[in-house]
Design an enzyme around this catalytic site. Structure first.
Site, PDB file in Angstrom:
ATOM      1  N   PHE A  78       0.861  -1.186   0.000  1.00 58.75           N
ATOM      2  CA  PHE A  78       0.000   0.000   0.000  1.00 58.75           C
ATOM      3  C   PHE A  78       0.893   1.230   0.000  1.00 58.75           C
ATOM      4  O   PHE A  78       1.622   1.473   0.954  1.00 58.75           O
ATOM      5  CB  PHE A  78      -0.948   0.057   1.207  1.00 58.75           C
ATOM      6  CG  PHE A  78      -1.863   1.248   1.101  1.00 58.75           C
ATOM      7  CD1 PHE A  78      -3.011   1.195   0.331  1.00 58.75           C
ATOM      8  CD2 PHE A  78      -1.539   2.450   1.716  1.00 58.75           C
ATOM      9  CE1 PHE A  78      -3.834   2.309   0.190  1.00 58.75           C
ATOM     10  CE2 PHE A  78      -2.352   3.575   1.578  1.00 58.75           C
ATOM     11  CZ  PHE A  78      -3.505   3.498   0.809  1.00 58.75           C
ATOM     12  N   ASP A  95       9.331   2.854   2.085  1.00 58.33           N
ATOM     13  CA  ASP A  95       8.117   3.610   2.415  1.00 58.33           C
ATOM     14  C   ASP A  95       7.860   3.415   3.909  1.00 58.33           C
ATOM     15  O   ASP A  95       7.336   2.389   4.338  1.00 58.33           O
ATOM     16  CB  ASP A  95       6.924   3.128   1.581  1.00 58.33           C
ATOM     17  CG  ASP A  95       5.641   3.917   1.896  1.00 58.33           C
ATOM     18  OD1 ASP A  95       5.615   4.623   2.924  1.00 58.33           O
ATOM     19  OD2 ASP A  95       4.670   3.807   1.121  1.00 58.33           O
ATOM     20  N   LYS A 142       2.247  10.880   7.540  1.00 54.61           N
ATOM     21  CA  LYS A 142       1.431  10.543   8.707  1.00 54.61           C
ATOM     22  C   LYS A 142       1.880  11.269   9.984  1.00 54.61           C
ATOM     23  O   LYS A 142       1.584  12.432  10.145  1.00 54.61           O
ATOM     24  CB  LYS A 142       1.371   9.018   8.862  1.00 54.61           C
ATOM     25  CG  LYS A 142       0.640   8.373   7.663  1.00 54.61           C
ATOM     26  CD  LYS A 142      -0.085   7.089   7.979  1.00 54.61           C
ATOM     27  CE  LYS A 142      -1.094   6.761   6.891  1.00 54.61           C
ATOM     28  NZ  LYS A 142      -0.719   5.689   5.999  1.00 54.61           N
TER      29      LYS A 142
HETATM   30  C1  LIG Z   1      -0.958   5.770   4.486  1.00 57.87           C
HETATM   31  C2  LIG Z   1       0.140   5.285   3.627  1.00 57.87           C
HETATM   32  C3  LIG Z   1       0.438   5.897   2.397  1.00 57.87           C
HETATM   33  C4  LIG Z   1      -0.408   7.012   1.811  1.00 57.87           C
HETATM   34  O1  LIG Z   1      -0.471   8.139   2.621  1.00 57.87           O
HETATM   35  P1  LIG Z   1      -1.663   9.207   2.355  1.00 57.87           P
HETATM   36  O2  LIG Z   1      -1.301  10.345   3.281  1.00 57.87           O
HETATM   37  O3  LIG Z   1      -2.934   8.538   2.735  1.00 57.87           O
HETATM   38  O4  LIG Z   1      -1.615   9.579   0.931  1.00 57.87           O
HETATM   39  C5  LIG Z   1       1.522   5.435   1.690  1.00 57.87           C
HETATM   40  N1  LIG Z   1       2.277   4.419   2.141  1.00 57.87           N
HETATM   41  C6  LIG Z   1       2.023   3.798   3.315  1.00 57.87           C
HETATM   42  C7  LIG Z   1       2.911   2.696   3.764  1.00 57.87           C
HETATM   43  C8  LIG Z   1       0.939   4.194   4.086  1.00 57.87           C
HETATM   44  O5  LIG Z   1       0.658   3.552   5.225  1.00 57.87           O
END
Ligand SMILES: *Cc1c(COP(=O)(O)O)cnc(C)c1O
Length: 400
Positions: free
Chosen positions: A140, A225, A254
């Site tokens: 994700f 990520d 986040k």
């Molecule tokens: C939440 C998340 C994203 C996307 O972040 P948004 O602020 O919702 O665009 C990307 N990578 C990971 C691993 C995430 O948990």
């Protein structure tokens, strides 16, 4: 207005792209939230780890208010007095030379993908238009069209093509699969050190180290990520540190602004991030003084309240206690720090009904991928609060 009235408005006037639990939060503090009827709940989701510092942290509130009275937005057409300090403090906390600020996580991922392609053409010598980026199944990374191009979740992608070329998807947790996919045109490998949305999937020990070695050997960027796993969530500043690994490019978001404001960033050293030239990338709000001031305070809270250490210690305790709960429904308890997944057996009837039952007992969790309950409270939680929650969790995990 009461809960049902708020929900009715939301259903009528809002797009139905989420399926939230029916709790209408009107107020929050630390690890607690309150609904429209005044019921109190323990937040065990932390807005998908955007609230590592806890709700409405007073120090971040002060930074927000103070900065909001001075200047909120200059655009990058002009400079502001918060961004340089944010850059410096972020570099000191993470050990990367430079950063590039954006807003949402998906934007930072897009930025990293552009950076990888640019590096491939300008440094590695890949022919233009030929760069490939390797990602993992079950990933994700966000919701833009390029990012969902390489999602393996049909719901996220099936109705949204055509897609962006240049990506290869391989199995997660399998370093050999990555090596087999690398070609002379490979720019980067992008992985989540733990797949959060994928169901708190922890790869076997040695995986990240092996990927790091492969990337070095084949002159490919290793991009982590850490949007969900970073900033203390797993008991280290970055989850990759559990294996002593340093990625070439790290993506964060986040918790970077403590849940107050969307701030994300791409971190790398100068030979990589220094490649961007004026005009090649940007964002009207990225690096704005309000976001920078809030993020500076959010980083200071992580440092001054030892949230990384707290997450390591309390996460270990919470996970041990969860693993000891006898339950006919639980298949596995796994995770690192305060990112914990409880996977249910297929015959348990899905995680959603357990989350609904937990809500009635005053604990807010969200299912991820049908069969997993994620426990990821703010890192400011204490042992007493975990001990308060455990009997209710035990009851729910033993319901019929
Ligand atoms: C939440 C998340 C994203 C996307 O972040 P948004 O602020 O919702 O665009 C990307 N990578 C990971 C691993 C995430 O948990």
């Amino acid at each position: 207005m009461n809960t049902q009235e708020y929900i009715a408005l939301e259903e009528k006037y809002g797009a139905h792209n989420y399926h939230p639990l029916d709790v209408v939060v009107t107020k929050a503090e630390g690890v607690w939230v309150w609904d429209a009827e005044g019921n109190k709940y323990l937040d065990c989701l932390s807005a998908y780890s955007a609230l590592n510092q806890g709700h409405v942290h007073p120090r971040i509130v002060d930074a927000l208010i103070e900065q909001a009275k001075k200047v909120t937005l200059t655009s990058r057409a002009f400079r502001n007095d918060q961004l340089p300090l944010f850059y410096k403090e972020l570099s000191e906390m993470t050990g990367y030379d430079m950063s590039l600020p954006m807003n949402s996580g998906a934007e930072a991922v897009e930025t990293a993908l552009k950076l990888a392609r640019k590096w491939a053409y300008r440094v590695k010598g890949v022919p233009r238009q030929e760069a490939e980026i390797i990602v993992c199944a079950g990933n994700f990374h966000g919701r833009t069209i390029s990012i969902i191009t390489f999602s393996t979740e049909p719901l996220y992608r099936d109705d949204f093509g055509p897609f962006t070329p240049g990506f290869k998807v391989v199995a997660y947790g399998d370093a050999k699969a990555i090596e087999d996919a690398i070609t002379p045109n490979t720019a980067a490998v992008m992985v989540e050190p733990i797949q959060g949305e994928g169901g708190v999937i922890v790869p076997s020990a040695g995986y990240l180290k092996a990927v790091r070695e492969l990337c070095t050997k084949h002159n490919v960027l290793f991009m982590a990520d850490e949007i969900q796993t970073g900033l203390g969530r797993t008991g280290r500043m970055f989850a990759m540190e559990h294996e002593g690994v340093r990625a070439d490019v790290v993506i964060i978001g986040k918790a970077l602004a403590g849940g107050f404001y969307p701030v994300s960033a791409v971190l790398a050293d100068k030979p990589i991030l220094g490649l961007f030239q004026p005009g090649e990338h940007g964002s009207t709000f990225g690096g704005n003084p309000l976001g920078a001031a809030v993020a500076r305070a959010a980083l200071a809270v992580i440092r001054d309240e030892n949230l990384v250490q707290r997450s390591a210690e309390l996460g270990e305790y919470f996970m041990e206690q969860l693993a000891e709960i006898p339950s006919p429904h639980v298949k596995e308890v796994r995770g690192k720090g305060l990112l914990i997944g409880v996977e249910l057996k297929p015959e348990a009837g899905g995680a959603r009904r357990f989350c609904e039952a937990m809500k009635i007992k005053g604990i807010l969790c969200k299912e991820t991928h049908d069969n997993v309950i994620r426990f990821a409270p703010p890192l400011v939680i204490d042992k007493e609060t975990i001990d308060w929650a455990l009997p209710s969790i035990r009851d729910v995990l033993n319901m019929a």
